[in-house]
Enzyme design. Structure first.
Site, mmCIF file in Angstrom:
data_model
loop_
_atom_site.group_PDB
_atom_site.id
_atom_site.type_symbol
_atom_site.label_atom_id
_atom_site.label_comp_id
_atom_site.label_asym_id
_atom_site.label_seq_id
_atom_site.Cartn_x
_atom_site.Cartn_y
_atom_site.Cartn_z
ATOM 1 N N GLN A 1 -20.482 -4.894 -19.429
ATOM 2 C CA GLN A 1 -21.199 -5.246 -20.655
ATOM 3 C C GLN A 1 -22.582 -5.800 -20.361
ATOM 4 O O GLN A 1 -23.514 -5.623 -21.150
ATOM 5 C CB GLN A 1 -20.389 -6.259 -21.464
ATOM 6 C CG GLN A 1 -19.180 -5.670 -22.143
ATOM 7 C CD GLN A 1 -19.526 -4.459 -22.993
ATOM 8 O OE1 GLN A 1 -20.184 -4.565 -24.019
ATOM 9 N NE2 GLN A 1 -19.107 -3.282 -22.558
ATOM 10 N N HIS B 1 -15.389 -7.222 -76.699
ATOM 11 C CA HIS B 1 -14.238 -6.896 -75.859
ATOM 12 C C HIS B 1 -12.947 -6.966 -76.691
ATOM 13 O O HIS B 1 -12.099 -6.077 -76.610
ATOM 14 C CB HIS B 1 -14.125 -7.880 -74.686
ATOM 15 C CG HIS B 1 -15.051 -7.584 -73.550
ATOM 16 N ND1 HIS B 1 -16.416 -7.673 -73.671
ATOM 17 C CD2 HIS B 1 -14.795 -7.198 -72.260
ATOM 18 C CE1 HIS B 1 -16.971 -7.369 -72.504
ATOM 19 N NE2 HIS B 1 -16.009 -7.080 -71.636
ATOM 20 N N ASN C 1 -32.872 0.849 -31.574
ATOM 21 C CA ASN C 1 -33.685 -0.269 -31.090
ATOM 22 C C ASN C 1 -34.099 -1.179 -32.239
ATOM 23 O O ASN C 1 -33.650 -1.019 -33.382
ATOM 24 C CB ASN C 1 -34.897 0.252 -30.309
ATOM 25 C CG ASN C 1 -35.827 1.095 -31.178
ATOM 26 O OD1 ASN C 1 -35.777 1.048 -32.409
ATOM 27 N ND2 ASN C 1 -36.686 1.872 -30.544
ATOM 28 N N GLU D 1 -17.668 -9.820 -30.011
ATOM 29 C CA GLU D 1 -17.569 -8.382 -30.305
ATOM 30 C C GLU D 1 -16.376 -7.796 -29.542
ATOM 31 O O GLU D 1 -15.523 -7.135 -30.117
ATOM 32 C CB GLU D 1 -18.861 -7.685 -29.887
ATOM 33 C CG GLU D 1 -18.822 -6.174 -30.072
ATOM 34 C CD GLU D 1 -19.990 -5.475 -29.394
ATOM 35 O OE1 GLU D 1 -20.231 -4.304 -29.733
ATOM 36 O OE2 GLU D 1 -20.641 -6.071 -28.512
ATOM 37 N N HIS D 2 -16.338 -8.028 -28.236
ATOM 38 C CA HIS D 2 -15.232 -7.581 -27.391
ATOM 39 C C HIS D 2 -14.515 -8.806 -26.812
ATOM 40 O O HIS D 2 -15.170 -9.728 -26.335
ATOM 41 C CB HIS D 2 -15.735 -6.733 -26.224
ATOM 42 C CG HIS D 2 -16.544 -5.543 -26.630
ATOM 43 N ND1 HIS D 2 -17.923 -5.518 -26.556
ATOM 44 C CD2 HIS D 2 -16.171 -4.342 -27.117
ATOM 45 C CE1 HIS D 2 -18.360 -4.345 -26.970
ATOM 46 N NE2 HIS D 2 -17.326 -3.611 -27.319
ATOM 47 N N HIS E 1 -25.753 -3.545 -20.516
ATOM 48 C CA HIS E 1 -26.310 -3.049 -21.782
ATOM 49 C C HIS E 1 -27.738 -3.514 -22.010
ATOM 50 O O HIS E 1 -28.477 -2.881 -22.746
ATOM 51 C CB HIS E 1 -25.428 -3.465 -22.963
ATOM 52 C CG HIS E 1 -24.299 -2.521 -23.206
ATOM 53 N ND1 HIS E 1 -24.493 -1.214 -23.567
ATOM 54 C CD2 HIS E 1 -22.956 -2.696 -23.127
ATOM 55 C CE1 HIS E 1 -23.325 -0.612 -23.707
ATOM 56 N NE2 HIS E 1 -22.374 -1.488 -23.443
ATOM 57 N N TYR F 1 -27.327 8.428 -36.954
ATOM 58 C CA TYR F 1 -28.481 8.297 -36.063
ATOM 59 C C TYR F 1 -27.986 8.049 -34.641
ATOM 60 O O TYR F 1 -27.200 7.132 -34.403
ATOM 61 C CB TYR F 1 -29.406 7.158 -36.488
ATOM 62 C CG TYR F 1 -30.612 7.069 -35.575
ATOM 63 C CD1 TYR F 1 -31.652 7.983 -35.710
ATOM 64 C CD2 TYR F 1 -30.677 6.133 -34.553
ATOM 65 C CE1 TYR F 1 -32.737 7.951 -34.847
ATOM 66 C CE2 TYR F 1 -31.752 6.087 -33.685
ATOM 67 C CZ TYR F 1 -32.782 7.003 -33.834
ATOM 68 O OH TYR F 1 -33.850 6.984 -32.971
ATOM 69 N N GLU G 1 -13.478 -16.346 -73.727
ATOM 70 C CA GLU G 1 -14.759 -16.138 -73.039
ATOM 71 C C GLU G 1 -15.881 -15.778 -74.014
ATOM 72 O O GLU G 1 -16.983 -15.430 -73.588
ATOM 73 C CB GLU G 1 -14.608 -15.052 -71.969
ATOM 74 C CG GLU G 1 -13.720 -15.490 -70.803
ATOM 75 C CD GLU G 1 -13.779 -14.544 -69.618
ATOM 76 O OE1 GLU G 1 -14.254 -13.405 -69.777
ATOM 77 O OE2 GLU G 1 -13.368 -14.961 -68.520
#
EC number: 1.1.1.23
Length: 435
Positions: A260, A420, A212, A327-328, A263, A131, A415
């Protein structure tokens, strides 16, 4: 004009105030958005293309009869772009390809016991959706960041959705990456179409890409459906933290912080430094550079959430940065790699004077799809592994099973999983000639 003057002395703050300074802008839950998105998803499920047509006209003011973009329109996008732009896109494509090809994992094939062979192989996801948001600034760089690793991974079907009219930049970036299944549909309805499928838009196994609040909510909702489509991550507002000492360039730091800040309103930028003189110069430079930037209103809103913080020393910078988990992260110090050794939480790190965050956004080769909101404590940047799945293979010989049989039978009995144990015992008895 002084737009920004927010210098804070960390050690003069109460712990509660320190915590508040590092708090991200609150992303408020919006019940209206939740309800609207839920309704959109349900309508796309029930009415398919008719719902897409309705919402495209409602939200994008476009009356679309054919959602799929023709191959002719995709290939002709090249004619509308300058050679300079196409050459720059090619450089970015080359570097992103180089870095992501280096991530191709090696197959694991080991013998854990004689006659017991264990493997780990990597298979591409069958189908993915990309997207790309629309708007005045189409994010064609994100096409490269998502399409290139998808192609390298070997994903068989790659679908791209973007709101109409799709820009020639986005079409061209998709074209050179070998993506030709492109649909002009956007918003929550595009996410619903990729997750559920319509008469035209194919259903995919995993959805990638930013958007968004409606797109983010749609990704959350479709990924919560039982056996529903997976998603890459829930991307939050952009954020940048800079660690700097007295060797740093204040104009460079100011430029990075502003890059930044533009943004948007919920973004956040922070400078950590033990040098008050540097901090003052950075603030002066921010106010000076702001006069030459176009997205002034967005930047000023971001700066309200942002701080220049004076600390004791670089060790305290590192401690606070790891707590914040940005983030950065830019490290502008005398020995940035020495500081790097102590960084434990950050999504993407930029070292030294000549590594602006913009390089990672566009053309250095690393991916710009990154965890935000402190998620770098546990999550990683987008990479080749996000377009693949690990599959385990094991093969035992008769000798190998005999050697492990007693261990397996004891463990399964402990167990209380009798079936098994029996799945091993029946084979052992066969090998011993008891059956």
């Amino acid at each position: 004009m002084k737009y920004f003057k927010n210098i804070i002395f960390w050690n003069k703050l109460h712990p509660d105030e320190q915590k508040k300074i590092l708090s991200r802008p609150i992303l408020k839950e919006n019940n209206f958005i939740k309800k609207t998105v839920k309704e959109i998803i349900e309508n796309v499920r029930l009415f398919g293309n008719s719902a897409l047509k309705k919402y495209t006209f409602l939200f994008d003011k476009q009356d679309i009869n054919t959602f799929q973009v023709s191959k002719e329109k995709i290939s002709s996008s090249s004619f509308y772009l300058s050679k300079v732009l196409k050459d720059s896109i090619s450089v970015a494509q080359k570097n992103i390809t180089c870095f992501h090809k280096a991530q191709i994992p090696s197959k694991i094939d080991v013998e854990t016991e004689v006659g017991v062979r264990c493997e780990q192989i990597y298979l591409p996801l069958n189908s993915i959706g990309i997207y790309i948001p629309g708007g005045t600034a189409p994010l064609f760089s994100t096409v490269l960041m998502l399409a290139i690793p998808a192609k390298i991974s070997g994903c068989k079907k790659i679908i791209l959705c973007s709101p109409p009219p799709i820009s020639n930049e986005v079409l061209y970036a998709a074209h050179i990456c070998g993506i030709h299944d492109i649909y002009q549909v956007g918003g929550a309805q595009a996410i619903a179409a990729l997750a559920l499928g319509t008469e035209t838009v194919p259903k995919v196994d995993k959805i990638f890409g930013p958007g968004n609040a409606y797109v983010t909510e749609a990704k959350l909702q479709v990924s919560s459906i039982f056996n529903g489509t997976e998603i890459d991550m829930l991307a939050g507002p952009s954020e940048l933290l800079i660690i700097a000492d007295n060797t740093a360039n204040p104009d460079f730091i100011a430029a990075d912080l502003l890059s930044q800040a533009e943004h948007g309103v919920s973004s956040q930028v922070i400078l950590l430094t033990p040098c008050f003189e540097l901090a003052e110069k950075v603030v002066l430079s921010i106010n000076k550079q702001l006069n030459n930037l176009s997205r002034l209103s967005e930047i000023l809103k971001t700066l309200k959430n942002s701080s220049v913080i004076i600390v004791k020393n670089l060790s305290e910078c590192i401690e606070i940065s790891n707590m914040y988990a940005p983030e950065h992260l830019i490290i502008q110090t005398q020995s940035p790699r020495e500081v790097l050794n102590y960084i434990s939480n950050a999504s993407s790190i930029f070292l030294g004077l000549w590594s602006p965050e913009s390089a990672g956004d566009y053309a250095s080769g690393t991916n710009h799809v990154l965890p935000t909101y402190g998620k770098s404590i546990t999550n990683s940047s987008l990479g080749l592994c996000d377009f693949q799945k690990r599959v385990l293979v094991q093969e035992l010989t008769a000798k190998g099973l005999m050697k492990l049989s007693n261990t397996i039978e004891i463990l399964s009995s402990a167990e209380k999983l009798q079936a098994h144990k029996n799945a091993v015992k029946i084979r052992v008895d066969f090998l011993k000639g008891k059956i």
